[in-house]
Design a protein around this motif. Structure first.
Motif, PDB file in Angstrom:
ATOM      1  N   LEU A 253      15.656  -8.318   9.158  1.00  0.00           N
ATOM      2  CA  LEU A 253      16.248  -7.504   8.274  1.00  0.00           C
ATOM      3  C   LEU A 253      15.284  -6.402   7.740  1.00  0.00           C
ATOM      4  CD1 LEU A 253      19.137  -7.045   6.821  1.00  0.00           C
ATOM      5  CD2 LEU A 253      18.522  -8.513   5.155  1.00  0.00           C
ATOM      6  N   ASN A 254      15.611  -5.188   7.944  1.00  0.00           N
ATOM      7  CA  ASN A 254      14.984  -4.326   7.238  1.00  0.00           C
ATOM      8  C   ASN A 254      15.035  -4.211   5.845  1.00  0.00           C
ATOM      9  OD1 ASN A 254      17.463  -3.001   7.857  1.00  0.00           O
ATOM     10  ND2 ASN A 254      16.628  -1.190   7.143  1.00  0.00           N
ATOM     11  N   LEU A 255      13.698  -3.870   5.008  1.00  0.00           N
ATOM     12  CA  LEU A 255      13.634  -3.592   3.606  1.00  0.00           C
ATOM     13  C   LEU A 255      12.931  -2.269   3.137  1.00  0.00           C
ATOM     14  CD1 LEU A 255      12.859  -7.213   2.369  1.00  0.00           C
ATOM     15  CD2 LEU A 255      15.196  -6.137   2.497  1.00  0.00           C
ATOM     16  N   ASP A 256      12.990  -1.847   2.067  1.00  0.00           N
ATOM     17  CA  ASP A 256      12.168  -0.767   1.695  1.00  0.00           C
ATOM     18  C   ASP A 256      10.560  -1.035   2.040  1.00  0.00           C
ATOM     19  OD1 ASP A 256      14.023   0.831   0.489  1.00  0.00           O
ATOM     20  OD2 ASP A 256      13.987   0.138  -1.384  1.00  0.00           O
ATOM     21  N   ASP A 257      10.187  -1.932   1.778  1.00  0.00           N
ATOM     22  CA  ASP A 257       8.532  -2.081   1.886  1.00  0.00           C
ATOM     23  C   ASP A 257       8.088  -2.964   2.925  1.00  0.00           C
ATOM     24  OD1 ASP A 257       9.394  -4.312   0.729  1.00  0.00           O
ATOM     25  OD2 ASP A 257       8.152  -4.358  -1.089  1.00  0.00           O
ATOM     26  N   GLY A 258       9.200  -3.295   3.926  1.00  0.00           N
ATOM     27  CA  GLY A 258       8.517  -4.155   5.139  1.00  0.00           C
ATOM     28  C   GLY A 258      10.200  -4.867   5.684  1.00  0.00           C
ATOM     29  N   PHE A 259      10.032  -6.013   6.023  1.00  0.00           N
ATOM     30  CA  PHE A 259      11.321  -6.703   6.586  1.00  0.00           C
ATOM     31  C   PHE A 259      11.165  -8.364   6.100  1.00  0.00           C
ATOM     32  CE2 PHE A 259       8.014  -6.680   9.709  1.00  0.00           C
ATOM     33  CZ  PHE A 259       8.220  -8.224  10.350  1.00  0.00           C
ATOM     34  N   ILE A 260      12.231  -8.708   6.188  1.00  0.00           N
ATOM     35  CA  ILE A 260      12.300  -9.900   5.940  1.00  0.00           C
ATOM     36  C   ILE A 260      12.917 -10.711   7.237  1.00  0.00           C
ATOM     37  CG2 ILE A 260      14.812  -9.855   5.093  1.00  0.00           C
ATOM     38  CD1 ILE A 260      14.373 -12.222   3.064  1.00  0.00           C
TER      39      ILE A 260
ATOM     40  N   SER B 200       9.956   3.586  10.473  1.00  0.00           N
ATOM     41  CA  SER B 200      10.070   3.842   8.935  1.00  0.00           C
ATOM     42  C   SER B 200      10.373   5.522   8.893  1.00  0.00           C
ATOM     43  CB  SER B 200       8.825   3.269   8.288  1.00  0.00           C
ATOM     44  OG  SER B 200       7.789   4.230   8.539  1.00  0.00           O
ATOM     45  N   ASN B 201      10.286   5.866   7.562  1.00  0.00           N
ATOM     46  CA  ASN B 201      10.243   7.076   7.354  1.00  0.00           C
ATOM     47  C   ASN B 201       9.120   7.646   7.222  1.00  0.00           C
ATOM     48  OD1 ASN B 201       9.328   5.671   4.788  1.00  0.00           O
ATOM     49  ND2 ASN B 201       9.992   7.360   3.636  1.00  0.00           N
ATOM     50  N   HIS B 202       7.868   6.952   7.515  1.00  0.00           N
ATOM     51  CA  HIS B 202       6.553   7.543   7.686  1.00  0.00           C
ATOM     52  C   HIS B 202       6.130   7.595   9.365  1.00  0.00           C
ATOM     53  CE1 HIS B 202       5.053   6.374   3.524  1.00  0.00           C
ATOM     54  NE2 HIS B 202       6.037   7.447   3.693  1.00  0.00           N
ATOM     55  N   GLY B 203       7.144   7.031  10.139  1.00  0.00           N
ATOM     56  CA  GLY B 203       6.881   7.046  11.551  1.00  0.00           C
ATOM     57  C   GLY B 203       7.317   5.602  12.396  1.00  0.00           C
ATOM     58  N   VAL B 204       6.519   5.399  13.473  1.00  0.00           N
ATOM     59  CA  VAL B 204       6.652   4.204  14.084  1.00  0.00           C
ATOM     60  C   VAL B 204       5.439   3.523  13.981  1.00  0.00           C
ATOM     61  CG1 VAL B 204       7.587   3.041  16.100  1.00  0.00           C
ATOM     62  CG2 VAL B 204       8.298   5.071  15.566  1.00  0.00           C
ATOM     63  N   PHE B 205       5.774   2.064  13.639  1.00  0.00           N
ATOM     64  CA  PHE B 205       4.303   1.239  13.276  1.00  0.00           C
ATOM     65  C   PHE B 205       4.419   0.124  14.277  1.00  0.00           C
ATOM     66  CE2 PHE B 205       4.215   3.986   9.675  1.00  0.00           C
ATOM     67  CZ  PHE B 205       3.268   4.098   9.110  1.00  0.00           C
TER      68      PHE B 205
ATOM     69  N   SER C  56       0.929  -1.028  -0.134  1.00  0.00           N
ATOM     70  CA  SER C  56       0.006  -0.025  -0.244  1.00  0.00           C
ATOM     71  C   SER C  56       0.899   1.229   0.296  1.00  0.00           C
ATOM     72  CB  SER C  56      -0.815  -0.087   1.423  1.00  0.00           C
ATOM     73  OG  SER C  56      -0.068   0.138   2.394  1.00  0.00           O
ATOM     74  N   GLY C  57       2.105   1.052   0.591  1.00  0.00           N
ATOM     75  CA  GLY C  57       3.004   2.487   0.451  1.00  0.00           C
ATOM     76  C   GLY C  57       2.693   3.182   1.928  1.00  0.00           C
ATOM     77  N   ILE C  58       1.983   2.682   2.894  1.00  0.00           N
ATOM     78  CA  ILE C  58       1.571   3.422   3.835  1.00  0.00           C
ATOM     79  C   ILE C  58       2.531   3.294   4.854  1.00  0.00           C
ATOM     80  CG2 ILE C  58       0.007   3.408   6.012  1.00  0.00           C
ATOM     81  CD1 ILE C  58      -2.263   2.686   4.073  1.00  0.00           C
ATOM     82  N   LEU C  59       3.267   2.263   4.993  1.00  0.00           N
ATOM     83  CA  LEU C  59       4.386   1.727   5.991  1.00  0.00           C
ATOM     84  C   LEU C  59       5.674   2.531   5.628  1.00  0.00           C
ATOM     85  CD1 LEU C  59       5.513   0.358   8.398  1.00  0.00           C
ATOM     86  CD2 LEU C  59       6.097  -1.758   6.836  1.00  0.00           C
ATOM     87  N   GLY C  60       5.990   2.681   4.139  1.00  0.00           N
ATOM     88  CA  GLY C  60       6.973   3.481   3.819  1.00  0.00           C
ATOM     89  C   GLY C  60       8.387   2.458   3.880  1.00  0.00           C
ATOM     90  N   SER C  61       9.308   2.972   3.930  1.00  0.00           N
ATOM     91  CA  SER C  61      10.739   2.271   3.917  1.00  0.00           C
ATOM     92  C   SER C  61      10.950   2.037   5.362  1.00  0.00           C
ATOM     93  CB  SER C  61      11.862   3.167   3.377  1.00  0.00           C
ATOM     94  OG  SER C  61      11.378   3.122   1.736  1.00  0.00           O
ATOM     95  N   VAL C  62      11.184   0.839   5.613  1.00  0.00           N
ATOM     96  CA  VAL C  62      11.498   0.450   7.111  1.00  0.00           C
ATOM     97  C   VAL C  62      12.964   0.689   7.396  1.00  0.00           C
ATOM     98  CG1 VAL C  62      11.442  -1.374   8.752  1.00  0.00           C
ATOM     99  CG2 VAL C  62       9.407  -1.119   7.103  1.00  0.00           C
ATOM    100  N   TYR C  63      13.339   1.390   8.405  1.00  0.00           N
ATOM    101  CA  TYR C  63      14.888   1.557   8.657  1.00  0.00           C
ATOM    102  C   TYR C  63      15.329   0.789   9.791  1.00  0.00           C
ATOM    103  CZ  TYR C  63      15.227   5.499   5.562  1.00  0.00           C
ATOM    104  OH  TYR C  63      15.438   6.153   4.239  1.00  0.00           O
ATOM    105  N   SER C  64      14.263   0.210  10.412  1.00  0.00           N
ATOM    106  CA  SER C  64      14.682  -0.688  11.594  1.00  0.00           C
ATOM    107  C   SER C  64      13.590  -1.614  12.161  1.00  0.00           C
ATOM    108  CB  SER C  64      15.205  -0.019  12.814  1.00  0.00           C
ATOM    109  OG  SER C  64      15.547  -0.899  13.838  1.00  0.00           O
ATOM    110  N   VAL C  65      13.505  -2.832  12.588  1.00  0.00           N
ATOM    111  CA  VAL C  65      12.499  -3.664  13.060  1.00  0.00           C
ATOM    112  C   VAL C  65      12.887  -4.341  14.263  1.00  0.00           C
ATOM    113  CG1 VAL C  65      13.043  -5.445  11.273  1.00  0.00           C
ATOM    114  CG2 VAL C  65      11.079  -5.389  12.363  1.00  0.00           C
TER     115      VAL C  65
END
Length: 914
Positions: free
Chosen positions: A592-599, A345-350, A325-334
């Motif tokens: 591991l953080n990714l652009d659209d989520g994590f693995i 993420s670059n959109h906030g903390v989810f 959806s793009g709502i989460l944005g790029s995840v920088y840490s999980v």
């Protein structure tokens, strides 16, 4: 302020509308642009060669993990079904069925139905299913079934409209559309009693699992037969399936049930836990209509979609959290929490809990890092540092931009790298007790500590700093170590802690700090093992991740040996956030953080068996054998086929006889071009984590270029021969021309010689004549001299006579003496004439020149000039001119006037110069 409130309200609205998310197995999608075929995939099967085969409308597709191939039937009809038996790939179509076999890298079709003429003109049959039952091949249409024993075909017609036939155990069940299910017995159909509930149902699958028979209807869900009792499946999922329209179902390994639907994608049901996952277009599938299901040798799924193909690694230890959806944005840490996951993420903390993804209030903006300290999660955010604990979220401090958090190696304190420097958390139980390191107001990206009162800090842009402070936590010195060590390219320095030693990655080289000389020195161990590393992330003391040449490796440090486990690029390709790679360890899983989520990875080091690969080499789409010869300047495409599509795919590298380094085999394809002439060998290796083991090789020869071929060499020899022949003929012609020219030249030389000889003879004759003339001149000069002498004698005689006359008185005696003197000295008149003639000849040139210059001179004047030129005195001239001495002097005087001579000029010298 109003804009900020609007954004907050918007995020609240969005967070309330987020649909259910979950960790899903990894899915690879293939669309028409990948396989260059049609939309629907009616049937899927895996061949004995491990390649996947697809019935794709007008094409049979083949995929071996490297290359897509497509083939059409001779009659160009739609292929509805595919089934594998041995080396044969059976397919069914409209009034046609047969098998394919592979030869020389291509598929060839053999028709069975056409040879036996099983279809009449009135038959309107399509073969929708092929299966093997009790050693025989069955081709099924909706009106009948064709049994093929390898030689003959036996046809059985249905008395009723059927959906499909299903071999279940030792029974062949036939599902009618209106009359329920029948059992086939010796070409006869017997209705199964007690299953009347299934009447007027389209049945798309019948599967037996753990002594239970599952019947999957299109619109009425699933029925289960257990100990002779048929009843609806008692699971909440069954109600969902009734609305989803079941198309296909299959039990697979690990007690899982796969159900493909017409409009809600595929359901992966875990019979052990009773939980399920729905993979659909909302998360990862290309569309929701599942037409076929197959399982490969790795027990992973291949789905034939209404538009495309999906490969689902349902048994892989790797799971993906998607957000399309793009709502989460790029995840920088999980990070994992007791109830789910926390993401910065670059959109906030989810947070993701109870299968729901939601934005934590008041966290909008860039969040960088999540670290766990005891039971608290410390979050570095663009607008400060936050704490999350037991569902509560609050701001800890206003220090902006907490990029990373590192635990000190000497105590229980934590170091935070922020936009404005370094922050120390001395008490893990009281995170409000912080110390801001002074004298370094810089954006610090990485920080570490392994010695008391010393901190290492890497600038976000460039530079590495060594910070010293005292017991009172007062900063005493801040030193730029890279500048001191004269490292010019110190952009993007990374700090990595390994076994209580701090290493620095600077411009893809590894350094450690020598405290004795206060200089950075290269680290031999890491530079030898991790060249060209662009990023590195610690997991624990002996495990870390490296990003090298675009590939991720999980490293296990066993002593000084580093065991590598490659993480296949397909799981993260194009999704890694550069310079912001972070790993969170959750028991045996690594997030591991990714652009659209994590693995989520399970990285276990088990001894890998030596894989088997096959090699197919193509030149211009033509298969070539090992040790073949190819044309010069040809591109060779080598397919390294492992037959493994999932997570267990081997880590393959290769070397050529012209390269020293190992090169990864990406996508199973090796492309070589611009090859030199001669022999070439490609060796394929499998990396088991520590060693490279040879598993296959391929040899080929590259021919000489066309301009070095045999015929061209013959042509070159012919051309060279022609050139030599023409050169010979040209030289011969030139030689003949030279001979002719030489002959002509000799003739000319002869003529010239004759002319020269003639001239020389003439010259000699002239010289001879000149010599004669000179002799004559000399003779005449002698004669002149003689005459001069004679004249002188005459003069002497006259003087003598004059003396006799003066001395003698006796006349007779006087007479006698005079006669005697005259007789002795008499001058011949002829001699005088001769003398004058010779004198004129001798001085002819002088006379001519004198006459030209002075035309008023008389002959007597000229004669005097001659005598004067002969250097005769006036006394000698007087008798010769028959005048007196004074007459000569007077004549000389007159001559000087005629010659216009001054008194100072000598007359004789003047005449000698004429």
């Amino acid at each position: 302020m109003k804009a900020r409130i609007t954004i907050i309200i918007l995020f609240y609205f969005i967070s309330s509308q987020l649909y259910s998310q979950e960790l899903l197995p990894f899915v690879e999608n293939y669309n028409k642009s990948d396989y260059q075929g049609d939309n629907q995939i009616w049937s899927v099967a895996q061949g004995n060669d491990n390649a996947m085969y697809f019935a794709n409308n007008y094409y049979l597709l083949r995929y071996d993990g490297v290359k897509w191939e497509k083939y059409s039937l001779p009659n160009k009809t739609i292929i509805r079904s595919v089934m594998v038996d041995g080396d044969r790939i059976y397919t069914g179509s409209y009034k046609e069925f047969g098998y394919w076999h592979r030869k020389n890298g291509k598929m060839f079709y053999v028709s069975i139905s056409d040879k036996t003429k099983v279809f009449g003109d009135s038959d309107n049959e399509e073969i929708w299913k092929i299966f093997k039952f009790k050693g025989k091949i069955y081709f099924q249409s909706f009106n009948g079934i064709f049994l093929f024993d390898g030689k003959k075909i036996k046809q059985s017609k249905f008395d009723f409209l059927v959906s499909y036939c299903f071999p279940v155990g030792n029974e062949l069940l036939v599902a009618s559309v209106e009359k329920g299910i029948y059992k086939m017995n010796n070409s006869k159909f017997e209705k199964i009693e007690g299953w009347s509930v299934l009447e007027n149902n389209v049945i798309h699958a019948i599967e037996k699992h753990q002594n239970k028979t599952y019947i999957f209807t299109k619109k009425n869900g699933v029925y289960v037969e257990d100990k002779g009792v048929l009843s609806p499946w008692k699971d909440p999922l069954n109600d969902i399936l009734k609305a989803a329209n079941i198309n296909v179902a299959k039990f697979i390994k690990n007690n899982k049930l796969i159900i493909g639907t017409a409009n809600k994608g595929v359901y992966v049901f875990d019979l052990n836990s009773g939980s399920y996952k729905n993979i659909n277009r909302n998360n990862v599938l290309m569309n929701n209509s599942i037409l076929s299901i197959s399982q490969d040798t790795e027990n992973d799924l291949w789905l034939g979609l209404d538009n495309g193909i999906a490969h689902i690694e349902v048994n892989s230890p790797i799971s993906i959290f998607y957000d399309n959806s793009g709502i989460l944005g790029s995840v920088y840490s999980v990070a994992s929490t007791p109830k789910g996951y926390l993401m910065a993420s670059n959109h906030g903390v989810f947070k993701y809990e109870d299968k729901q993804l939601s934005l934590i209030p008041n966290t909008q903006g860039q969040a960088w890092n999540i670290s766990k300290i005891n039971t608290k999660f410390l979050i570095g955010h663009n607008e400060g540092t936050f704490i999350y604990e037991d569902g509560l979220f609050y701001k800890l401090s206003t220090i902006n931009g907490g990029w990373n958090l590192a635990k000190s190696s000497i105590n229980n304190s934590y170091l935070q790298a922020t936009y404005s420097g370094v922050v120390i958390y001395n008490d893990a139980n009281n995170l409000k007790n912080t110390i801001v390191v002074k004298k370094i107001m810089k954006p610090i990206k990485y920080v570490a500590q392994n010695r008391k009162n010393e901190i290492w800090a890497a600038d976000n842009n460039r530079g590495l700093y060594r910070i010293l402070y005292n017991e009172a936590n007062e900063t005493t010195n801040v030193e730029n170590v890279t500048q001191r060590s004269k490292i010019s390219n110190d952009f993007g320095v990374k700090i990595f802690e390994f076994r209580n030693e701090i290493l620095f990655l600077i411009n893809k080289s590894w350094y450690t700090y020598n405290s004795i000389n206060n200089q950075l020195e290269k680290n031999k161990l890491f530079n030898a093992n991790f060249k060209n590393v662009s990023n590195i992330v610690a997991i624990d003391e002996n495990h870390f991740l490296v990003l090298q040449d675009g590939l991720l490796y999980h490293i296990y440090a066993n002593g000084n040996n580093f065991i590598r486990n490659i993480i296949q690029e397909k799981y993260y390709k194009g999704k890694i956030i550069n310079d912001n790679l972070k790993v969170f360890k959750n028991k045996d899983n690594y997030l591991l953080n990714l652009d659209d989520g994590f693995i989520s990875l399970q990285l276990k080091y088990t001894s890998k068996q030596k894989g088997k690969v096959s090699i197919e080499a193509f030149v211009n789409d033509d298969l070539i054998e090992n040790k073949s010869k190819i044309k010069y300047n040809s591109e060779i495409r080598i397919h390294v086929i492992s037959g493994v599509y999932g997570v267990t795919s081997p880590n393959l590298v290769y070397k050529t006889n012209e390269t020293k380094d190992f090169i990864p085999v990406k996508g199973g394809l090796i492309v070589l071009n611009n090859l030199s002439s001669g022999s070439h060998e490609i060796t394929i290796y499998q990396h088991d984590g520590l060693h490279y083991n040879t598993i296959s090789n391929f040899q080929f020869m590259v021919a000489q270029p066309w301009y070095f071929s045999l015929w061209m060499i013959v042509l070159y020899l012919f051309i060279i021969g022609m050139i030599l022949y023409l050169y010979y003929k040209w030289n011969k012609m030139r030689y003949i021309q030279k001979l002719e020219l030489r002959e002509e030249e000799l003739k000319h030389q002869k003529k010239i010689l004759e002319m020269e000889l003639k001239a020389e003879n003439e010259l000699t004759s002239q010289e001879y004549e000149k010599h004669i003339l000179e002799l004559e001149l000399q003779s005449k000069s002698s004669e002149v001299a003689g005459k001069s002498l004679s004249i002188a004698k005459q003069s002497e005689m006259i003087e003598k006579i004059q003396g006799i006359l003066d001395a003698e008185t006796d006349f007779n005696k006087l007479k006698s003496e005079i006669k005697k003197a005259i007789k002795i000295n008499a001058l011949n008149k002829h001699e005088w004439e001769t003398f004058e003639t010779n004198l004129n000849q001798i001085h002819n040139e002088f006379i001519v020149m004198l006459s030209k210059k002075y035309p008023n001179l008389t002959s007597k004047d000229i004669k005097l000039c001659i005598y004067l030129k002969m250097n005769l005195s006036s006394k000698e001239i007087a008798p010769m001119m028959n005048i007196s001495f004074r007459g000569v002097e007077l004549h000389r005087y007159r001559l000087r006037k005629k010659l216009n001579l001054t008194q100072d000029e000598n007359l004789s010298k003047f005449l000698l110069n004429i």
